[in-house]
Design a protein around this motif. Structure first.
Motif, mmCIF file in Angstrom:
data_model
loop_
_atom_site.group_PDB
_atom_site.id
_atom_site.type_symbol
_atom_site.label_atom_id
_atom_site.label_comp_id
_atom_site.label_asym_id
_atom_site.label_seq_id
_atom_site.Cartn_x
_atom_site.Cartn_y
_atom_site.Cartn_z
ATOM 1 N N TYR A 15 26.606 33.885 46.238
ATOM 2 C CA TYR A 15 25.282 34.373 46.615
ATOM 3 C C TYR A 15 24.213 33.690 45.749
ATOM 4 N N THR B 165 23.225 35.335 42.474
ATOM 5 C CA THR B 165 24.272 35.247 41.455
ATOM 6 C C THR B 165 24.299 33.845 40.859
ATOM 7 N N GLU C 201 33.623 35.351 44.838
ATOM 8 C CA GLU C 201 33.409 36.253 45.970
ATOM 9 C C GLU C 201 34.679 36.223 46.815
ATOM 10 N N ASN D 172 29.900 33.156 50.218
ATOM 11 C CA ASN D 172 28.645 33.058 50.937
ATOM 12 C C ASN D 172 28.049 31.670 50.709
ATOM 13 N N ASP E 5 33.336 39.805 43.781
ATOM 14 C CA ASP E 5 32.278 40.372 44.612
ATOM 15 C C ASP E 5 32.850 40.527 46.019
ATOM 16 N N THR F 199 31.432 42.054 48.651
ATOM 17 C CA THR F 199 30.369 42.445 49.582
ATOM 18 C C THR F 199 30.671 42.079 51.035
ATOM 19 N N SER G 286 27.444 44.563 46.769
ATOM 20 C CA SER G 286 26.095 44.863 47.215
ATOM 21 C C SER G 286 26.270 45.843 48.363
ATOM 22 N N LYS H 186 24.546 45.761 52.153
ATOM 23 C CA LYS H 186 25.029 45.020 53.306
ATOM 24 C C LYS H 186 25.887 45.917 54.205
ATOM 25 N N SER I 173 20.094 38.557 54.714
ATOM 26 C CA SER I 173 20.949 39.740 54.568
ATOM 27 C C SER I 173 21.975 39.809 55.706
ATOM 28 N N SER J 76 21.177 28.994 55.893
ATOM 29 C CA SER J 76 21.517 29.244 54.489
ATOM 30 C C SER J 76 20.875 28.260 53.520
ATOM 31 N N THR K 43 18.946 31.674 51.734
ATOM 32 C CA THR K 43 19.717 32.435 50.749
ATOM 33 C C THR K 43 20.471 31.564 49.753
ATOM 34 N N SER K 44 20.614 30.273 50.033
ATOM 35 C CA SER K 44 21.246 29.397 49.048
ATOM 36 C C SER K 44 20.246 28.392 48.495
#
Ligand SMILES: *Cc1c(COP(=O)(O)O)cnc(C)c1O
Length: 433
Positions: A124, A127, A168, A172, A197, A199, A218, A221, A356, A367, A371-372
């Motif tokens: 993520y 993170t 993870e 992700n 993780d 999630t 998390s 989610k 999300s 991504s 988010t990345s």
């Protein structure tokens, strides 16, 4: 991408729903079927000694049902936490104000200044920023980011100051699956804690049963499921949860990312139908992934036999919940990815352009640019996050065939799929006969 090596034997994980169902059900104050919300931030002690005992750590929620102050344990939050412990099969758990609070609190508790973390490089974005930027600058904790599916490379990155191995369960946004038994084996041979993780895969993967020491979530989610609460959880043994709440050295007690009891109450109502939701997210994601693959599109989903970790995941997962609700579709370039999402949202109502995941409707994001985006270009390339990668968190509203028609309409208009080529249940039968 080379397939990961899976060498460590492990028992087939048990379905966590049974221990969830056996978790103590707390009734409301007046016999309500739901628990009451304990909104108070402070608690009366019936005797002066009790307060002193609590400050010494001799009394607490599990020692005489004693509560001290709302930033320490809260009965409603602790009740939800017991459900999280049951979900993950850990001795204890505690919920936090966010997933990032769970991750940061855990890592700060496990590491001192000068210590080192070996982490997966596909994680993520928040993170990644915590490990790459924040922790080295603010806490003197460094991290080496590695390809977590290269088991030899993971072991080679360990130094005498390494305290934590972090990954993870499903990464992700690459959807590579961590070989948790193999990682646990490395971690424990070197005296490290394995933090996972989970999630992306509550109920689907049970990291603790597979050898992990600490599982973080998390809850924003899938567990929350309605994109209306930011929340997190740390699932671990009782000793670690008490360390987090230590009045002198506890990361949760002293940094204060406290979950509001009202939020805990709301989330507690979602746990009962989490199994139903996960199964339906997974059923639809698998169907769409299979059909997109049959169209020749570049789709990644752990449930497809073409996925590099498919065989391993079949050994590790609880099959009742499928392979998760997330798939990625590589459109080749960012422009085409953006056109697809724009059409799917604004012309066909297939889903929403939003970061999300785990929402009841489909959420889509590109991504690499969202988010990345915290990752450097080199790290994104190393993690195989291409600019046209669209991550879809497949929802369960509407009918499956209606959603599939919407998706096909946009793909047809973009010319990435020939008109009339859509494989549906009927087309498939025709092709076989
Ligand atoms: C969203 C997410 C987080 C961060 O959680 P918040 O609740 O937003 O703080 C951490 N890990 C993963 C895999 C996530 O998807």
């Amino acid at each position: 991408m080379k397939p990961s090596r899976h060498v460590v034997k492990h028992p087939k994980p048990k379905n966590p729903v049974e221990s969830l169902a056996n978790t103590r059900h707390e009734f409301g104050e007046h016999g309500g079927v739901n628990m009451s919300i304990e909104a108070s931030t402070t608690f009366t002690a019936m005797h002066p000694d009790i307060l002193a005992d609590m400050f010494h750590g001799d009394r607490g929620p599990d020692q005489g049902g004693c509560y001290l102050y709302g930033r320490h344990f809260n009965p409603t939050v602790y009740n939800l936490s017991r459900q999280l412990a049951a979900l993950e099969g850990t001795e204890s758990a505690y919920c936090t104000a966010s997933g990032m609070a769970a991750i940061a609190g855990t890592l700060l508790q496990l590491c001192d200044a000068g210590d080192h973390i070996v982490s997966a490089n596909t994680i993520y974005g928040g993170t990644y920023a915590l490990l790459h930027d924040f922790l080295p600058a603010k806490a003197g904790i460094t991290a080496t980011l590695v390809d977590i599916n290269d088991i030899e490379g993971v072991e080679a990155a360990i130094t005498p100051r390494t305290r934590v191995l972090y990954a993870e369960s499903i990464a992700n946004p690459t959807l590579r699956v961590a070989d948790i038994p193999a990682l646990a084996d490395i971690a424990h041979r070197h005296g490290l804690k394995l933090v996972i993780d989970n999630t992306f895969s509550p109920l689907i993967l049970s990291p603790k049963q597979l050898g992990a020491d600490i599982v973080v979530h998390s809850m924003t989610k899938f567990i929350g499921g309605a994109s209306d609460h930011i929340a997190g959880a740390i699932c671990a043994d009782k000793d670690f949860i008490l360390q987090l709440m230590d009045l002198h050295t506890g990361a949760l007690m002293l940094l204060g990312p406290t979950m509001d009891p009202q939020v805990a109450f709301n989330l507690n109502l979602r746990i009962a139908h989490l199994p139903l939701r996960m199964a339906e997210h997974g059923r639809r994601a698998l169907l769409f992934a299979e059909r997109l693959r049959d169209l020749g599109l570049v789709v990644s989903y752990p449930g497809l036999p073409e996925h590099p970790d498919h065989e391993m995941m079949r050994e590790l997962y609880c099959s009742d919940y499928g392979f998760g609700g997330i798939l990625t579709l590589d459109m080749g370039c960012e422009e085409l990815a953006n056109q697809l999402m724009d059409m799917l949202q604004n012309d066909y109502r297939f889903g929403y352009m939003a970061v999300s995941l785990g929402y009841f409707d489909t959420l889509m994001s590109c991504s690499g640019s969202t988010t990345s985006s915290e990752m450097t270009e080199e790290d994104k390339a190393a993690a195989h996050i291409s600019p046209g990668l669209v991550r879809m968190s497949i929802g369960f509203t509407g009918s499956t065939e209606q959603r599939w028609r919407q998706l096909c309409s946009a793909l047809e208009r973009l010319g990435v799929m020939k008109a009339g080529a859509r494989p549906g249940p009927k087309d498939r039968r025709r092709r076989v006969s």
